[in-house]
Every structure is written in C-alpha cells, then in structure tokens.
Scaffold this active site. Sequence first.
Site, mmCIF file in Angstrom:
data_model
loop_
_atom_site.group_PDB
_atom_site.id
_atom_site.type_symbol
_atom_site.label_atom_id
_atom_site.label_comp_id
_atom_site.label_asym_id
_atom_site.label_seq_id
_atom_site.Cartn_x
_atom_site.Cartn_y
_atom_site.Cartn_z
ATOM 1 C CD GLU A 170 61.042 20.613 43.866
ATOM 2 O OE1 GLU A 170 60.181 20.199 42.923
ATOM 3 O OE2 GLU A 170 61.386 20.346 45.487
ATOM 4 C CG ASN A 211 68.595 21.344 45.899
ATOM 5 O OD1 ASN A 211 68.940 20.474 46.981
ATOM 6 N ND2 ASN A 211 67.431 22.356 46.832
ATOM 7 C CG HIS A 247 62.091 19.377 52.707
ATOM 8 N ND1 HIS A 247 61.574 20.492 52.752
ATOM 9 C CD2 HIS A 247 61.742 20.004 51.426
ATOM 10 C CE1 HIS A 247 62.194 21.548 52.599
ATOM 11 N NE2 HIS A 247 62.458 21.118 51.285
ATOM 12 C CD GLU A 277 64.705 22.876 49.541
ATOM 13 O OE1 GLU A 277 64.126 22.706 49.809
ATOM 14 O OE2 GLU A 277 65.379 23.516 48.462
ATOM 15 C CG ASP A 279 61.231 20.546 56.629
ATOM 16 O OD1 ASP A 279 61.631 20.008 55.859
ATOM 17 O OD2 ASP A 279 61.069 22.123 56.035
HETATM 18 C C1 XIL Z 1 58.962 26.950 49.894
HETATM 19 C C2 XIL Z 1 58.777 27.695 50.716
HETATM 20 O O1 XIL Z 1 59.597 27.934 51.509
HETATM 21 C C3 XIL Z 1 57.280 28.538 50.114
HETATM 22 O O2 XIL Z 1 56.942 29.361 50.938
HETATM 23 C C4 XIL Z 1 57.092 28.627 48.656
HETATM 24 O O3 XIL Z 1 56.102 28.904 48.953
HETATM 25 C C5 XIL Z 1 56.908 27.332 48.359
HETATM 26 O O4 XIL Z 1 58.278 26.405 48.296
HETATM 27 N N1 XIL Z 1 61.972 22.683 47.511
HETATM 28 C C6 XIL Z 1 62.473 23.126 47.073
HETATM 29 C C7 XIL Z 1 61.471 24.979 48.041
HETATM 30 O O5 XIL Z 1 62.975 23.472 46.091
HETATM 31 O O6 XIL Z 1 62.264 25.958 47.051
HETATM 32 C C8 XIL Z 1 60.728 25.308 48.407
HETATM 33 O O7 XIL Z 1 60.336 26.415 49.467
HETATM 34 C C9 XIL Z 1 60.300 23.714 49.306
HETATM 35 C C10 XIL Z 1 60.273 22.886 48.357
#
Ligand code: XIL
Length: 376
Positions: A170, A211, A247, A277, A279
């Site tokens: 990020e 990422n 996400h 990641e 979802d």
């Molecule tokens: C999130 C976790 O799932 C949570 O448990 C934590 O409190 C915050 O981070 N981008 C990322 C991940 O790269 O590491 C993040 O994970 C979600 C957003």
Amino acid sequence: MHLASSLFLLASLPFGFAAGKGKGKGKDNTSVGLDVLARKAGLKYFGAATDSPGQRERAGHEAAYAQYDQIMWDSTEFSSTTPTNGQKWLFVEPQRGVFNFTEGDIVASKARAHGKSLRCHALVWHSQLAPWVEETEWTPEELRKVIVDHITAVAGHYKGQCYAWDVVNEALEEDGSYRQSVFYKVLGEEYIKLAFETTAKVDPTAKLYYNDYNLEWPSAKTEGAQRIVKMLKDAKIPIHGVGLQAHLIAEQPPTIDQHIAAIRGFTKLGVEVALTELDIRLTMPATPENLAQQKEAYKNAVGACVQVCGCIGVTIWDFYDPFSWVPYVFTSEGAALPWADDFSKKPAYDGIVEALTNKTRRSKRRSISSRRANLA
Ligand code: XIL
C-alpha cells in the site's frame, strides 16, 4: 502477556463469535474443493488467510474452532495460506531490535504441518507499523538501517518458508502518487528499492511482490503500481509479482473485463499477479439479492484471474464470515466471505466454483499456457 501478543489479540480477535453462532453443520458439501478446481483451471493455488487467535478466545468456542480448523486445513479447499496479522511490523518488531515471531510462527508451522504453501505478509507498510518507527525523527541513513535490519531479521527468520513476500504494501494513493508514509517522507521512492533489494538478498527464493488495494480496474493507481514495477526493473532490482488485494464491494464490483485489463497491465510488464486478499463485502443485512450480487462478483474476480495466464493464484482473506475484518472497519458492511456464520457455503462459494469450472475460459488459458510453454 507480552505487549506484542496482547496487541496482536486486539487486532485479531474473532469478534464475530456471538452466542448461537458456529453451531450449524455445512449443508452443501458437494464440491470437490476450491484448490482442486483451481489447479484444474491452471492456477497454482487457491488459498485462505488465517489468524492465530490465542487459547483465550478459543475457550467456550471449541466446537466452532474444530469446525473452522477442519475447513481451514482441508487440502482440497486451500493449499496456501497467509498470516493475516502475525508477520506485521507492529507484532514482529514492537520495539527496535526486539523481535517476536510467535504469532506468525503459529500459522507458518500449521501451514507446514498441513503441506500448504505460505504467502508472507507484509514487510514494509505504513499501517500496523510499530509506533517507534513513526514517532522518531529519522535521518535518511538511520531509517535505511531500520528498514534493512527489520527485513534482515523478519525475512531471515522465515527464509525458505515463503512462496512469496509482500515486500511493500500500500505505497500508493488513489491518484497514483506515493503515500506520505514515514518511509516516503524520509527516503522518497528509494525506500521501495531498498526493501526489494534487501529482501532479495535475505531470501533469494521468495517471490517478491508489491501489494495494494483498488488495483482491480485500470486507473491512476494501477498506473502508479506499474510505475513501481518499471522503476525496480529499470534498476535491475528483482520484483516478481503484483498482489491485487481485491477487497471488493458486492454492489459495485469491477466488471470482469476491467479486472482482466488491470491484471494484463501488470503481466505485460513481466511480473506475475495474484489476488491476495479477496473478500467481497455487502451492505448488511445479507439478502437473497445482495448475496446473488456477491456471487456474481466472486465469479468475475476469480474468473478474471483464471482468464489471464500470468495470474497464478487466489487467496481469500479468511474464509469464514465471523472472522472477517470487514465489520470492524467498514460500518454497516459485512458477510464478505464464502462461508456463513453456521459454516454453510454461501452462493459466493458457488460463484467461485463456476469461475473455476468455466470450460471455455479454462481451455483458453490452457492453450495460452501451452503456447508459452512451447516457446520457453
Ligand atoms: C487487516 C486484518 O485482517 C485485520 O485483522 C487487522 O486488524 C487490520 O488489517 N490490507 C492488508 C491487510 O494488507 O494486512 C489488512 O488486514 C487488510 C487490508
């Protein structure tokens, strides 16, 4: 309890466990498993991230955890995992030079015991960063040493265990400019080069990824990420992959064509892509309508990866709704994962299965891969 562990637990509590949840039996266990299907479709893996909640949270929820573990470590569903929190700076180096790998190691050793590969996450990130890194006024030279020492210890500890490392996470704003993190403010884009260069030296077999989120459709941000890839390649510093966090939002997902175009924007630069990641959150409550939208969005996201041969795998950000991070970050949103509170599979699961078994797309991918193989 050690500070790092208590912070870890705060960040990773399975808050979704409410009375009565987690008691149902999966009602629709007919699939052969997502990983089995993913490999047939030409991907290297289908994975699920997981956390390492301590015994305290398990107390009283043993039955649900048993069911959780059964699915999490089922090799037909997932052959890869990522620790959702345990390898982050806040937990592994809470004070300068004080390292704690306890939580990351729990996931790494379970992955090993169950024959799963590990995506490691994340070395240099502005968020979940140990406060001491942000609170100090660094000279460039000092901050360079902080980064090198951190990566040397963390990537060194996991050396040989990671299929991939999210080396920098990020670094970009939505407009494609660099995020004004402590790293950028002190070192400029040099910190990205330093992080990749150092990780390559410490763990030469890990694939090194940039990422980020909102890279799932072409935009100024995807151009920014392409710029990072080119910058590293021009400097002859290894970068092997771009992670699209994915996400997504059920009600407004990218189209499959946008998603494919975004993935191709990276693969044409000679790096692999993974959805790291995935979802897809809903505006709560879940209804037949938004669950159907979610199914379609999962189908398109996984389908986009299947269609581009440089897209090598998909990781969902946990698999079980009560363990999702979404409700704690996005007000009124939730139900982002393929398994519901009672461990039944949601329509989202069927959407993934459809994407992985879509014969037209699979054969397209195969013919591209075999052509590539013939060229190699
Ligand atoms: C999130 C976790 O799932 C949570 O448990 C934590 O409190 C915050 O981070 N981008 C990322 C991940 O790269 O590491 C993040 O994970 C979600 C957003």
